[in-house]
Enzyme design. Structure first.
Site, PDB file in Angstrom:
ATOM      1  N   VAL A 107       0.830  -1.202   0.031  1.00 44.86           N
ATOM      2  CA  VAL A 107      -0.010  -0.013  -0.183  1.00 44.86           C
ATOM      3  C   VAL A 107       0.678   1.279   0.167  1.00 44.86           C
ATOM      4  O   VAL A 107       1.698   1.245   0.824  1.00 44.86           O
ATOM      5  CB  VAL A 107      -0.703  -0.085   1.241  1.00 44.86           C
ATOM      6  CG1 VAL A 107      -1.814   1.259   1.211  1.00 44.86           C
ATOM      7  CG2 VAL A 107      -1.790  -1.529   1.419  1.00 44.86           C
ATOM      8  N   CYS A 108       0.472   2.295  -0.886  1.00 44.86           N
ATOM      9  CA  CYS A 108       1.335   3.348  -0.762  1.00 44.86           C
ATOM     10  C   CYS A 108       2.843   3.202  -1.122  1.00 44.86           C
ATOM     11  O   CYS A 108       3.202   2.253  -1.972  1.00 44.86           O
ATOM     12  CB  CYS A 108       1.004   4.253   0.395  1.00 44.86           C
ATOM     13  SG  CYS A 108       1.333   6.174   0.006  1.00 44.86           S
TER      14      CYS A 108
END
Length: 322
Positions: A107-108
């Protein structure tokens, strides 16, 4: 009755992790477990099992240490400031255990940790738009695409900014349990189950820089308001009293993209919005969005989103409320 498979979801924790990168996917899988009990077992782990402090100052107590964690079905690697200088043991653990997970998810800027561990080499990946250039520069073996909100390449999935982790987690739940389960979780979290992975991180206006010169800024706005107009370079250049060649150079210099690419994004965004929010037919949508014919719009959708307009509407238009 066949026994249901319990899938372990392990979320990696470290100091200066982005809290939403952790809690977003955890809430999705926890909601899916409530919908279909006995489906997911969610665990969190830090390097030595010690509490971590997130980038916003929250303290999080993990379930245990990474060294004691069994290989999970789904391994989630969040992002945050802590990805900038990770502990060498964390990188080594990822290098050894990441390939063992059935699904490896970032994520990210968690993608930075995967790249450091060599787990994205030869793969297409994304991350937060502000870090895509750095990821590509520091890890040339990774094919970085800054546009989509998430990308799946084999058993590895990478997502963009923080909330896109929720979109990706919902897609994984849909894969495991079906659309109804994912829709139930999405409604509970008050989010839409309709963002395809290759949807752009930004709208056309946000993806492009705002032009410095007022005539070009006004033209950008005019294009978004008139996607069905003649938006060829010659017509646009005439609106700002420039030669086509001068206009094309100036537009790209000030916005970071060619006029043609900007127009393509505006038209695709407009067509998607009509398909999601109205009952207009595909032919009507194609004309209103400047494609002229439904076949031209179909080609644009397949090229950009990997799905034709009718299928896009079926998958991503919110279900009517009864």
């Amino acid at each position: 009755m066949a026994q249901r498979t319990v899938r372990t979801v392990l979320v990696l924790l470290f100091d200066d992790v982005q809290s939403l990168d952790v809690t977003g996917p955890v809430e999705v899988f926890a909601g899916a477990e409530k919908h279909t009990p006995g489906t997911y077992r969610i665990r969190t782990a830090s390097l030595d099992g010690a509490p971590v402090r997130t980038s916003s100052g929250l303290s999080v107590v993990p379930d245990g240490a990474l060294t004691d964690a069994a290989d999970p079905d789904t391994l989630i690697v969040p992002g945050g400031r802590g990805t900038r200088r990770p502990h060498p043991r964390l990188t080594a653990w990822l290098r050894g255990h990441g390939p063992r997970a059935r699904r490896l998810v970032s994520v990210c800027t968690g993608a930075v940790l995967l790249a450091r561990a060599g787990l994205l080499d030869g793969r297409r990946a994304t991350t937060h738009w502000a870090y895509c250039d750095r990821l590509a520069r520091d890890h040339p073996a990774v094919d970085v695409d800054p546009d989509p909100i998430y990308i799946r390449d084999g058993h590895v999935a990478t997502s963009a900014g923080v909330t896109s982790g929720i979109d990706l987690a919902l897609a994984l739940v849909e894969e495991d349990l079906g659309r109804d389960a994912a829709l139930t979780v999405a409604r509970h979290l008050v989010v839409f189950l309709r963002r395809p992975g290759n949807q752009a991180q930004f709208s056309a206006q946000l993806a492009a820089q705002t032009a410095r010169r007022e005539p070009l800024r006004e033209l950008q706005q005019w294009i978004t308001e008139h996607p069905g107009a003649d938006l060829g370079v010659e017509a646009l250049a005439a609106r700002v009293s420039l030669s086509p060649r001068h206009f094309a150079r100036a537009f790209q210099a000030e916005t970071g993209m060619t006029p043609g690419r900007y127009v393509d994004r505006v038209r695709l965004e407009h067509a998607r919005r009509l398909l999601e929010d109205t009952g207009d037919g595909v032919e009507e949508v194609s004309r209103a969005s400047g494609y002229g014919t439904s076949e031209a719009m179909r080609r644009a959708f397949v090229k950009a989103l990997g799905t034709p307009p009718a299928e896009y509407r079926r998958r991503f238009r919110p279900a009517p409320v009864h």
